[in-house]
Structure formats: structure tokens, C-alpha cells
Motif scaffolding. Structure first.
Motif, PDB file in Angstrom:
ATOM      1  N   GLU A  93      10.617   8.316 -12.950  1.00  0.00           N
ATOM      2  CA  GLU A  93      11.411   9.212 -12.430  1.00  0.00           C
ATOM      3  C   GLU A  93      12.992   9.485 -11.863  1.00  0.00           C
ATOM      4  N   ALA A  94      12.594   9.655 -10.788  1.00  0.00           N
ATOM      5  CA  ALA A  94      13.067   9.808  -9.220  1.00  0.00           C
ATOM      6  C   ALA A  94      14.647   8.706  -9.397  1.00  0.00           C
ATOM      7  N   PHE A  95      14.167   6.796  -9.707  1.00  0.00           N
ATOM      8  CA  PHE A  95      15.056   6.326  -9.557  1.00  0.00           C
ATOM      9  C   PHE A  95      15.974   6.301 -10.429  1.00  0.00           C
ATOM     10  N   GLY A  96      16.014   6.911 -11.543  1.00  0.00           N
ATOM     11  CA  GLY A  96      16.300   6.920 -12.858  1.00  0.00           C
ATOM     12  C   GLY A  96      17.346   8.413 -12.179  1.00  0.00           C
ATOM     13  N   LYS A  97      17.060   8.864 -11.743  1.00  0.00           N
ATOM     14  CA  LYS A  97      18.229  10.749 -11.042  1.00  0.00           C
ATOM     15  C   LYS A  97      18.862  10.141 -10.850  1.00  0.00           C
ATOM     16  N   ALA A  98      18.678   9.145  -9.093  1.00  0.00           N
ATOM     17  CA  ALA A  98      19.568   8.387  -8.418  1.00  0.00           C
ATOM     18  C   ALA A  98      20.922   7.864  -8.600  1.00  0.00           C
ATOM     19  N   LEU A  99      20.137   6.884 -10.379  1.00  0.00           N
ATOM     20  CA  LEU A  99      20.956   6.065  -9.893  1.00  0.00           C
ATOM     21  C   LEU A  99      21.730   6.218 -12.022  1.00  0.00           C
ATOM     22  N   LYS A 100      21.690   7.506 -12.325  1.00  0.00           N
ATOM     23  CA  LYS A 100      21.967   8.209 -13.793  1.00  0.00           C
ATOM     24  C   LYS A 100      23.737   7.675 -13.528  1.00  0.00           C
ATOM     25  N   ASP A 101      24.181   8.132 -12.673  1.00  0.00           N
ATOM     26  CA  ASP A 101      25.482   8.257 -12.728  1.00  0.00           C
ATOM     27  C   ASP A 101      26.496   6.754 -11.784  1.00  0.00           C
ATOM     28  N   GLY A 151       0.361  -1.302  -0.448  1.00  0.00           N
ATOM     29  CA  GLY A 151       0.136  -0.163   0.131  1.00  0.00           C
ATOM     30  C   GLY A 151       0.736   1.426   0.165  1.00  0.00           C
ATOM     31  N   ARG A 152       2.203   0.764   0.216  1.00  0.00           N
ATOM     32  CA  ARG A 152       2.961   2.641   0.238  1.00  0.00           C
ATOM     33  C   ARG A 152       3.977   2.249  -0.921  1.00  0.00           C
ATOM     34  N   THR A 153       4.435   3.074  -1.704  1.00  0.00           N
ATOM     35  CA  THR A 153       5.625   3.061  -2.208  1.00  0.00           C
ATOM     36  C   THR A 153       6.737   3.145  -2.363  1.00  0.00           C
ATOM     37  N   ALA A 154       7.883   2.544  -3.182  1.00  0.00           N
ATOM     38  CA  ALA A 154       8.998   2.416  -3.050  1.00  0.00           C
ATOM     39  C   ALA A 154       9.504   3.685  -2.653  1.00  0.00           C
ATOM     40  N   ASP A 155      10.746   4.195  -1.479  1.00  0.00           N
ATOM     41  CA  ASP A 155      10.946   5.178  -0.649  1.00  0.00           C
ATOM     42  C   ASP A 155      12.327   5.577  -1.368  1.00  0.00           C
ATOM     43  N   VAL A 156      12.696   6.160  -2.518  1.00  0.00           N
ATOM     44  CA  VAL A 156      13.903   5.940  -3.657  1.00  0.00           C
ATOM     45  C   VAL A 156      15.335   6.602  -2.162  1.00  0.00           C
ATOM     46  N   GLU A 157      14.700   7.383  -1.516  1.00  0.00           N
ATOM     47  CA  GLU A 157      16.101   7.500  -0.682  1.00  0.00           C
ATOM     48  C   GLU A 157      16.504   6.516   0.592  1.00  0.00           C
ATOM     49  N   ILE A 158      15.220   5.864   0.292  1.00  0.00           N
ATOM     50  CA  ILE A 158      15.860   4.387   1.121  1.00  0.00           C
ATOM     51  C   ILE A 158      16.471   2.829   0.280  1.00  0.00           C
ATOM     52  N   VAL A 159      15.773   2.950  -0.602  1.00  0.00           N
ATOM     53  CA  VAL A 159      16.395   2.065  -1.500  1.00  0.00           C
ATOM     54  C   VAL A 159      18.094   1.960  -1.289  1.00  0.00           C
ATOM     55  N   MET A 160      18.211   3.472  -2.144  1.00  0.00           N
ATOM     56  CA  MET A 160      19.754   3.894  -2.081  1.00  0.00           C
ATOM     57  C   MET A 160      20.787   3.595  -1.384  1.00  0.00           C
ATOM     58  N   LYS A 161      19.883   3.397  -0.291  1.00  0.00           N
ATOM     59  CA  LYS A 161      21.103   3.135   0.977  1.00  0.00           C
ATOM     60  C   LYS A 161      21.693   1.324   0.753  1.00  0.00           C
ATOM     61  N   GLU A 162      20.713   0.982  -0.202  1.00  0.00           N
ATOM     62  CA  GLU A 162      21.051  -0.628  -0.027  1.00  0.00           C
ATOM     63  C   GLU A 162      22.141  -0.694  -1.787  1.00  0.00           C
ATOM     64  N   VAL A 163      22.465   0.407  -2.437  1.00  0.00           N
ATOM     65  CA  VAL A 163      23.094   0.433  -3.944  1.00  0.00           C
ATOM     66  C   VAL A 163      24.577   0.926  -3.592  1.00  0.00           C
ATOM     67  N   THR A 164      25.347  -0.125  -3.527  1.00  0.00           N
ATOM     68  CA  THR A 164      26.389  -0.057  -3.915  1.00  0.00           C
ATOM     69  C   THR A 164      27.623   0.038  -4.697  1.00  0.00           C
ATOM     70  N   SER A 165      29.234   0.079  -4.913  1.00  0.00           N
ATOM     71  CA  SER A 165      29.732   0.004  -6.477  1.00  0.00           C
ATOM     72  C   SER A 165      29.227  -1.326  -7.019  1.00  0.00           C
ATOM     73  N   SER A 166      28.827  -2.625  -6.225  1.00  0.00           N
ATOM     74  CA  SER A 166      28.683  -3.308  -6.458  1.00  0.00           C
ATOM     75  C   SER A 166      27.326  -3.438  -7.064  1.00  0.00           C
ATOM     76  N   THR A 167      26.884  -2.736  -7.070  1.00  0.00           N
ATOM     77  CA  THR A 167      25.180  -2.887  -7.735  1.00  0.00           C
ATOM     78  C   THR A 167      25.404  -3.206  -8.888  1.00  0.00           C
ATOM     79  N   LYS A 168      25.059  -4.603  -9.125  1.00  0.00           N
ATOM     80  CA  LYS A 168      24.685  -4.469 -11.074  1.00  0.00           C
ATOM     81  C   LYS A 168      22.892  -3.472 -11.643  1.00  0.00           C
ATOM     82  N   GLY A 169      22.145  -4.106 -10.331  1.00  0.00           N
ATOM     83  CA  GLY A 169      20.740  -3.652 -10.762  1.00  0.00           C
ATOM     84  C   GLY A 169      19.731  -3.364 -10.251  1.00  0.00           C
ATOM     85  N   VAL A 170      19.149  -2.445 -10.310  1.00  0.00           N
ATOM     86  CA  VAL A 170      17.792  -2.401  -9.774  1.00  0.00           C
ATOM     87  C   VAL A 170      16.705  -2.673 -10.301  1.00  0.00           C
ATOM     88  N   PHE A 171      16.064  -3.209  -9.286  1.00  0.00           N
ATOM     89  CA  PHE A 171      14.750  -3.280 -10.571  1.00  0.00           C
ATOM     90  C   PHE A 171      13.553  -3.039  -9.703  1.00  0.00           C
TER      91      PHE A 171
END
Length: 354
Positions: A139-147, A104-124
Motif C-alpha cells: 500500500e505504501a509503495f502504491g501511494k509513493a508511485l501513484k503519480d 530479515g528486513r522489509t524494504a524501506d519505501v523512502e529509501i527505494v523511492m530515492k532511486e526512482v527517477t523520471s526515467s524509471t519504468k517500473g518498480v518490482f
């Protein structure tokens, strides 16, 4: 109703066609027209591949082509289909980091990005989680993962064509959908588009594949064909459905869906029922989940007696949710009829309880 969605008469009639070879010039012309028009819906310059499968097949195909066993991925889980993608990746030996959110809640991009490391190959990320009636801010996920080195993989099976998506502008690396939802056609075809970043990963994927090999599919796509026999009649349907979509205009469809959903949400709340969505800002404009703890089968059955078809909840919400689709060929009048019958069902339920 929910997918497969209602199919317009025009689309059904387009399938009333003599059989043609999938290697013929006539087929290639339809294939080219469909993939060209789908690029406009995806909002991408990237080519669109045609797969004869469900959306689940496209999900699996992206794993097979863009990743290898042992790759680390992050999956924000907000419902059944995001969990399904996580399970699918695990079957192929990917290291999955789930980020769980209350249904019932959307995914919080900031919380998700805390789990993304230099070893992460993808975010589904599931664009539109049809099990809970919630959409994610792609759109927010795209901005966070762009670089980052991670690919942004977006399942838009119940979104594309009914909910805005801008693949290139939002830095989406792999986007997928299927024919039977907002594209208002029969089930049987899936469509995938990849960014150049994703295509570079295709070159180093170690998974064996043939039917779902994107490199082979890309070669056949150059001549507007597919590796194996496609669902030709479904392609006829999608071709006609796309004509209808562009006649109405994508932006007009997005507005119609939003207006229908706004009226739907207002009407549901007027009956005293609750939405599953915790924040209406992220309530899906293509599907609404109504929270009726322990009574979903009652509502589904009573509405069916009134010739109104809605979908049941999906585990673990089977008994507690029914779902109302507004994607595809749905008018303001359809919403009005649904709300009229829903009010009658609620009235009768209240009388039986008193």
C-alpha cells in the motif's frame, strides 16, 4: 509446510473429473468462474489472465509484455525471489537498479523511492518474500508511485489468498500469483492482472512473444479460454479452492493466518530459537523463517522423523534457516502439533550439547 501447500480433500476430489476439451462450453464456464472469483481475491475490476506456468512464468511474462530492452527499473531486494526478479529483468536487457536490504528486513519505501527517477519504468516488489518470511508494505509503495510514470509490479505468489492485497485501491499496476500456495491447489497455473496504465505499456513493448503474449491472452479471455491448452485439472482444483476460500471468508482467512502466526512466533521464541525477521511487524502471516545458524538441516531432519515437514532455507541462508508455512489449509491444531514437536527437538539438541 511450504508450497506446494497441503491440498484439502475437497480440492483433490474436484480433480476427479472426466476429461473435457479446453474449447468446450463446460471448460469456459469453469474458466469464467475462476477468473471472476480471482478478481475478488485480487480486489480488482481488472480482468485476470490464466497462464499455464509457474509463478516464475508469470514474472517473466510481465517483463515481456510491459517493458522493453533498455527500460530502467528499480527492485528492492529482501530475499531470493526479489533478487530472482532482478536477474530475470537483466537477462532481458532491462537496466536494473537494486536497492539492497538486510535479509530479515522489509524494504524501506523512502529509501527505494530515492532511486526512482523520471526515467524509471517500473518498480518490482515482492509482496511476500517466502525465502525470508518478510512481507513488504505494498500500500505504501502504491501511494509513493501513484503519480509517477513507473509501473508498480507486485509478485504475490506466496501472498495472495493468505495476505491482504487490494490491487485497485493500492494502485498496483501488475499483480501476479500462482495456484500452489495460498490458493491450496496443485502447481501448474499462474494468474496475472494488469491496470489500464499497465495495458497502455503492453501496446508499446518491443519484446517478441507468443505463448506469453498478453494481447492474445486478452482476446481469448473474452471467450473464457486460453491461447493454448491450459492445465485443466489444476483449474478444477482452483475452482473448488476458491469456493472454500469464500465459504470461510477472505477476512476470516487473513485473521486465521495472523492468529496462527502470532501463536507460532510466541512458541518459537519460547523454545529459545530466534526469528529471521528483524521487525515482527513485517513478519509474514503465511510463512515464518526460523534462524538456526548452521543447524537448519538438523531441524528439518528431526522434525521429519516426527512427521512434521518444514522447508529448508534458500541461498545464501541454506544452512541457517528453516521455514514453516501457515498458508492455505492450516489450522490452530497444526500449529500446536508443530510447536510440541519443535520443543522436543530443541530439548534433545540441548541435551546433546550438554
Amino acid at each position: 509446510m511450504i508450497g506446494p501447500t497441503a491440498i484439502p480433500g475437497r480440492v483433490l476430489r474436484a480433480m476427479n473429473h472426466i476429461s473435457i476439451s479446453h474449447r468446450s462450453k463446460e471448460y469456459s464456464a469453469v474458466h469464467e468462474r475462476v477468473t471472476t472469483n480471482l478478481k475478488k481475491v485480487f480486489n480488482t475490476k481488472n480482468e485476470v489472465l490464466v497462464l499455464t506456468s509457474s509463478g516464475t512464468g508469470a514474472m517473466e511474462a510481465v517483463i515481456l509484455n510491459c517493458f522493453s530492452a533498455g527500460d530502467e527499473i528499480v527492485v528492492p531486494v529482501i530475499g531470493k525471489f526479489s533478487e530472482q526478479y532482478a536477474q530475470m529483468a537483466e537477462i532481458y536487457g532491462l537496466k536494473v537498479k537494486r536497492v539492497m536490504f538486510e535479509y530479515g528486513r522489509t524494504a524501506d519505501v523512502e529509501i527505494v523511492m530515492k532511486e526512482v527517477t523520471s526515467s524509471t519504468k517500473g518498480v518490482f516488489v515482492v509482496h511476500n518474500e517466502s525465502s525470508t518470511g518478510i512481507y513488504n508494505d505494498i500500500e505504501a509503495f502504491g501511494k509513493a508511485l501513484k503519480d509517477t510514470n513507473a509501473l508498480l509490479v507486485v509478485d504475490s505468489v506466496s501472498g495472495l489468498g493468505g495476505l491482504e492485497i487490494r490491487m485497485d485501491e493500492w494502485n498496483i499496476d501488475a499483480a501476479l500469483t500462482s495456484s500452489q500456495k495460498a490458493l491450496m491447489s496443485p502447481a501448474g497455473l499462474a494468474f496475472v492482472a494488469l491496470s489500464e496504465k499497465a495495458w497502455s505499456k503492453v501496446e508499446c513493448s518491443s519484446f517478441p512473444k507468443y505463448y506469453f503474449d498478453f494481447k492474445i491472452a486478452r482476446k481469448f479471455n473474452e471467450v473464457h479460454q486460453t491461447l493454448t491448452t491450459p492445465a485443466v485439472y489444476t483449474l478444477f482444483a482452483v475452482d473448488e479452492a476458491l469456493k472454500m476460500i469464500f465459504e470461510e471468508g477472505l477476512e476470516n482467512i487473513y485473521i486465521r493466518n495472523k492468529n496462527n502466526t502470532k501463536r507460532l512466533l510466541e512458541g518459537i521464541k519460547e523454545t529459545g530459537l530466534n526469528l529471521l525477521a528483524k521487525d515482527e511487524k513485517f513478519a509474514s502471516p503465511t510463512l515464518t523463517a526460523v534462524h538456526v545458524p548452521g543447524k537448519s538441516k538438523y531441524f528439518i531432519s528431526e522434525l521429519a522423523k516426527r512427521d512434521v515437514i518444514v522447508g529448508g532455507g534458500m541461498p545464501p541462508l541454506t544452512e541457517d534457516v528453516f521455514r514453516v508455512g501457515t498458508m492455505g489449509y492450516v489450522s490452530k491444531n497444526d500449529v500446536t502439533v508443530f510447536l510440541h514437536e519443535l520443543k522436543d527437538v530443541v530439548k534433545n539438541l540441548n541435551l546433546s550439547l550438554n
